[in-house]
Scaffold this motif. Structure first.
Motif, PDB file in Angstrom:
ATOM      1  N   GLN A 135     -12.599 -13.558 -15.721  1.00  0.00           N
ATOM      2  CA  GLN A 135     -12.776 -12.607 -14.629  1.00  0.00           C
ATOM      3  C   GLN A 135     -11.455 -12.441 -13.893  1.00  0.00           C
ATOM      4  OE1 GLN A 135     -16.115 -13.477 -12.148  1.00  0.00           O
ATOM      5  NE2 GLN A 135     -16.031 -11.550 -11.037  1.00  0.00           N
ATOM      6  N   ILE A 136     -11.075 -11.189 -13.669  1.00  0.00           N
ATOM      7  CA  ILE A 136      -9.822 -10.869 -12.995  1.00  0.00           C
ATOM      8  C   ILE A 136      -9.947 -11.185 -11.509  1.00  0.00           C
ATOM      9  CG2 ILE A 136      -8.225  -9.007 -12.413  1.00  0.00           C
ATOM     10  CD1 ILE A 136      -9.065  -7.638 -15.014  1.00  0.00           C
ATOM     11  N   ALA A 137      -8.926 -11.810 -10.959  1.00  0.00           N
ATOM     12  CA  ALA A 137      -8.904 -12.149  -9.535  1.00  0.00           C
ATOM     13  C   ALA A 137      -8.151 -11.072  -8.755  1.00  0.00           C
ATOM     14  CB  ALA A 137      -8.244 -13.507  -9.317  1.00  0.00           C
ATOM     15  N   LEU A 138      -8.599 -10.829  -7.538  1.00  0.00           N
ATOM     16  CA  LEU A 138      -7.914  -9.923  -6.625  1.00  0.00           C
ATOM     17  C   LEU A 138      -7.551 -10.685  -5.357  1.00  0.00           C
ATOM     18  CD1 LEU A 138      -9.934  -6.560  -6.778  1.00  0.00           C
ATOM     19  CD2 LEU A 138      -7.933  -7.236  -8.096  1.00  0.00           C
ATOM     20  N   ALA A 139      -6.465 -10.261  -4.735  1.00  0.00           N
ATOM     21  CA  ALA A 139      -6.024 -10.861  -3.475  1.00  0.00           C
ATOM     22  C   ALA A 139      -6.057  -9.800  -2.384  1.00  0.00           C
ATOM     23  CB  ALA A 139      -4.623 -11.437  -3.604  1.00  0.00           C
ATOM     24  N   ARG A 140      -6.462 -10.227  -1.215  1.00  0.00           N
ATOM     25  CA  ARG A 140      -6.490  -9.330  -0.055  1.00  0.00           C
ATOM     26  C   ARG A 140      -5.681  -9.967   1.063  1.00  0.00           C
ATOM     27  NH1 ARG A 140      -9.647  -8.703   4.608  1.00  0.00           N
ATOM     28  NH2 ARG A 140      -9.913  -6.538   5.287  1.00  0.00           N
ATOM     29  N   PHE A 141      -5.002  -9.131   1.854  1.00  0.00           N
ATOM     30  CA  PHE A 141      -4.167  -9.612   2.943  1.00  0.00           C
ATOM     31  C   PHE A 141      -4.632  -8.995   4.256  1.00  0.00           C
ATOM     32  CE2 PHE A 141      -1.632  -9.953  -0.859  1.00  0.00           C
ATOM     33  CZ  PHE A 141      -1.022 -11.194  -0.736  1.00  0.00           C
ATOM     34  N   VAL A 142      -4.578  -9.794   5.312  1.00  0.00           N
ATOM     35  CA  VAL A 142      -4.915  -9.283   6.635  1.00  0.00           C
ATOM     36  C   VAL A 142      -3.928  -8.195   7.038  1.00  0.00           C
ATOM     37  CG1 VAL A 142      -5.144  -9.891   9.065  1.00  0.00           C
ATOM     38  CG2 VAL A 142      -5.971 -11.464   7.310  1.00  0.00           C
ATOM     39  N   ASN A 143      -2.660  -8.370   6.685  1.00  0.00           N
ATOM     40  CA  ASN A 143      -1.628  -7.389   7.011  1.00  0.00           C
ATOM     41  C   ASN A 143      -0.845  -7.057   5.745  1.00  0.00           C
ATOM     42  OD1 ASN A 143       0.268  -5.743   8.296  1.00  0.00           O
ATOM     43  ND2 ASN A 143       1.573  -7.485   8.826  1.00  0.00           N
ATOM     44  N   PRO A 144      -1.358  -6.162   4.908  1.00  0.00           N
ATOM     45  CA  PRO A 144      -0.622  -5.820   3.684  1.00  0.00           C
ATOM     46  C   PRO A 144       0.725  -5.163   3.961  1.00  0.00           C
ATOM     47  CG  PRO A 144      -2.473  -4.325   4.012  1.00  0.00           C
ATOM     48  CD  PRO A 144      -2.621  -5.423   5.014  1.00  0.00           C
ATOM     49  N   GLY A 145       0.858  -4.538   5.150  1.00  0.00           N
ATOM     50  CA  GLY A 145       2.143  -3.939   5.502  1.00  0.00           C
ATOM     51  C   GLY A 145       3.233  -4.971   5.692  1.00  0.00           C
ATOM     52  N   GLY A 146       2.854  -6.242   5.856  1.00  0.00           N
ATOM     53  CA  GLY A 146       3.845  -7.299   6.013  1.00  0.00           C
ATOM     54  C   GLY A 146       4.381  -7.836   4.706  1.00  0.00           C
ATOM     55  N   LEU A 147       3.869  -7.374   3.571  1.00  0.00           N
ATOM     56  CA  LEU A 147       4.374  -7.830   2.276  1.00  0.00           C
ATOM     57  C   LEU A 147       5.794  -7.328   2.043  1.00  0.00           C
ATOM     58  CD1 LEU A 147       1.181  -7.196   0.101  1.00  0.00           C
ATOM     59  CD2 LEU A 147       2.093  -9.429   0.782  1.00  0.00           C
ATOM     60  N   THR A 148       6.542  -8.108   1.286  1.00  0.00           N
ATOM     61  CA  THR A 148       7.922  -7.757   0.959  1.00  0.00           C
ATOM     62  C   THR A 148       7.978  -7.091  -0.409  1.00  0.00           C
ATOM     63  OG1 THR A 148       8.748  -9.649   2.220  1.00  0.00           O
ATOM     64  CG2 THR A 148      10.250  -8.661   0.621  1.00  0.00           C
ATOM     65  N   HIS A 149       8.686  -5.964  -0.504  1.00  0.00           N
ATOM     66  CA  HIS A 149       8.873  -5.310  -1.799  1.00  0.00           C
ATOM     67  C   HIS A 149       9.768  -6.188  -2.673  1.00  0.00           C
ATOM     68  CE1 HIS A 149       7.147  -1.288  -0.887  1.00  0.00           C
ATOM     69  NE2 HIS A 149       7.418  -1.670   0.352  1.00  0.00           N
ATOM     70  N   ALA A 150       9.291  -6.476  -3.895  1.00  0.00           N
ATOM     71  CA  ALA A 150      10.064  -7.296  -4.825  1.00  0.00           C
ATOM     72  C   ALA A 150      10.579  -6.499  -6.008  1.00  0.00           C
ATOM     73  CB  ALA A 150       9.204  -8.471  -5.324  1.00  0.00           C
ATOM     74  N   GLY A 151      10.431  -5.159  -5.973  1.00  0.00           N
ATOM     75  CA  GLY A 151      10.864  -4.326  -7.080  1.00  0.00           C
ATOM     76  C   GLY A 151       9.838  -4.298  -8.189  1.00  0.00           C
ATOM     77  N   SER A 152       9.928  -3.294  -9.064  1.00  0.00           N
ATOM     78  CA  SER A 152       9.034  -3.156 -10.221  1.00  0.00           C
ATOM     79  C   SER A 152       7.570  -3.076  -9.804  1.00  0.00           C
ATOM     80  CB  SER A 152       9.239  -4.309 -11.212  1.00  0.00           C
ATOM     81  OG  SER A 152      10.560  -4.364 -11.678  1.00  0.00           O
ATOM     82  N   ASN A 153       7.292  -2.410  -8.683  1.00  0.00           N
ATOM     83  CA  ASN A 153       5.929  -2.253  -8.162  1.00  0.00           C
ATOM     84  C   ASN A 153       5.294  -3.575  -7.764  1.00  0.00           C
ATOM     85  OD1 ASN A 153       6.168   0.468  -8.556  1.00  0.00           O
ATOM     86  ND2 ASN A 153       4.748   0.592 -10.271  1.00  0.00           N
ATOM     87  N   LEU A 154       6.101  -4.577  -7.460  1.00  0.00           N
ATOM     88  CA  LEU A 154       5.595  -5.897  -7.092  1.00  0.00           C
ATOM     89  C   LEU A 154       5.806  -6.153  -5.604  1.00  0.00           C
ATOM     90  CD1 LEU A 154       7.072  -7.983 -10.055  1.00  0.00           C
ATOM     91  CD2 LEU A 154       4.776  -7.017  -9.877  1.00  0.00           C
ATOM     92  N   TYR A 155       4.927  -6.986  -5.061  1.00  0.00           N
ATOM     93  CA  TYR A 155       5.050  -7.417  -3.667  1.00  0.00           C
ATOM     94  C   TYR A 155       5.078  -8.940  -3.628  1.00  0.00           C
ATOM     95  CZ  TYR A 155       3.611  -2.648  -2.439  1.00  0.00           C
ATOM     96  OH  TYR A 155       3.530  -1.297  -2.324  1.00  0.00           O
TER      97      TYR A 155
END
Length: 411
Positions: free
Chosen positions: A321-341
């Motif tokens: 089963q695929i896992a998903l992650a949720r964040f209280v503040n997704p806007g606080g994620l850092t861009h890591a390039g290649s569509n990654l956070y």
């Protein structure tokens, strides 16, 4: 020097950054699951020319402070995590998230988070990102096809080239309805499998023995196969089974007649709990476990991320089963390039769970999420950035002309 000149310089610098954000948004208008950026400005500093004063009792009123602004600065560059439109691809490994949530991928050491569901199957069967090769994480099913979503995450993989061993039938569930008042016997054929995976046809016969009772027996005409088992079912005034809702049959095989030697005898539990007796027409179905041997053919992914393997014998088995992650503040994620956070101190810890629970969105297979860039809005912002830059340049030119006039006084 004139304060307006330095204010204009800060305006030029900020509108140049404004243009950079707009250019990045437009350049990623077709990037899978890209989230557009937004820049906001704020006043930098204000120089106090004259302080304010309070009103005098029975006298003059108060005076507001006199301040001169010293330019602008970038307040924030936010990532807008709004839902993008969906594009149907028909590729079963392409996944999109409808709602909040991120896929979790890993390089074996670090974890990253992404909305880009353009996945593929590696030569070892692992589910990987097509662009980066990072492996998709989830919960791997055990040998019994069970998933422990409270356990640790692992890289998901498909058993390419693997087979499914034969499984002897251990339980049969009989559903449907026996017509109340019917005097005719009712027969139901069902297929059971021996320990080697060979199918055998059995017949269950129901005979009405009283107003609310039915007797059942099992038989077969197959050579080398003998079967025994019988019982009585009792129904209440609502047509539900009150007694005899389970039973057991025993199948015995004669290896010399069959030409092979399955395990014998074989006990099969019958489940009648869903059987009813109402005025409706008789309609019975039988569902048995067990299967013949098969090989892995393809797979399917459900909306809650369950990955099922489909085998050549018609069976399917839960692989993970695929896992998903949720964040209280997704806007606080850092861009890591290649569509990654990647995580940041202000994003909060990932809340890992299954799709469709805890505010995490559902997974749609055969679909990719498109960029959420609004070209109409970006072109409007483009005009605003250009005119803002142009206006600040005019202020700089006018300030220069004032300085020139000041220098000409000496002539």
């Amino acid at each position: 020097m004139l304060r307006s000149m330095f204010s204009a310089v800060s305006g030029l610098r900020n509108h140049q950054m404004y243009m950079d954000v707009i250019g990045n948004n437009i350049s990623n208008v077709n990037t899978t699951a890209f989230k557009s950026g937004r820049i906001t400005f704020q006043e930098m500093l204000s120089q106090l020319v004259r302080p304010g004063s309070a009103p005098e009792p029975q006298g003059r009123g108060g005076i507001n402070p006199a301040q001169v602004g010293l330019g602008s600065m970038v307040g924030a560059i936010d990532t807008l995590h709004t839902q993008g439109a969906f594009q149907t691809t028909g590729q079963p490994t392409d996944l999109a998230i409808q709602g909040d949530g991120f896929f979790i991928v890993t390089d074996g050491t670090r974890r990253f988070y992404t909305r880009d569901g353009a996945f593929s199957i590696g030569p070892d069967g692992s589910v990987v990102s097509s662009a980066t090769g990072l492996k998709v994480m989830g919960w791997v099913a055990d040998q019994n096809g069970q998933v422990d979503t409270a356990g640790p995450l692992g890289a998901l993989s498909l058993p390419l080239g693997a087979g499914m061993v034969a499984q002897a039938t251990a339980e049969a569930r009989i559903d449907g309805n026996l017509k109340a008042g019917s005097a005719d016997p009712v027969t139901l054929n069902m297929t059971v499998y021996d320990s080697l995976g060979h199918p055998h046809e059995l017949t269950v016969t129901f005979t009405r023995t009283g107003p609310d009772t039915w007797g059942w027996t099992v038989s077969t005409t197959a050579a080398g196969v003998a079967v025994t088992g019988s019982g009585t079912l009792t129904f209440d005034a609502n047509g539900r089974v009150t007694a005899g809702d389970t039973g057991t049959i025993r199948v015995t095989y004669t290896p010399g007649t069959l030409g092979y030697a399955p395990q014998t005898p074989q006990d099969i539990a019958l489940n009648f709990t869903s059987l009813t007796q109402t005025a409706g027409n008789t309609n019975l179905t039988a569902e048995t476990d067990g299967s013949s041997p098969g090989s892995f053919s393809t797979f399917s992914i459900t909306s809650n991320g369950e990955v099922y393997g489909i085998y050549s014998n018609g069976q399917r088995r839960l692989l993970g089963q695929i896992a998903l992650a949720r964040f209280v503040n997704p806007g606080g994620l850092t861009h890591a390039g290649s569509n990654l956070y990647d995580l940041s101190p202000n994003s909060g810890d990932p809340q890992v769970g299954t799709a469709g629970t805890g505010g995490r969105g559902e997974i749609i297979a055969g679909v990719l999420e498109m960029s959420n860039v609004d070209l109409a809005r970006e072109f409007t912002n483009l005009i605003m950035a250009e005119r803002g830059f142009q206006a600040n340049a005019r202020v700089l030119t006018a300030s220069d002309e004032l300085l020139q006039e000041l220098a000409n006084i000496k002539r």
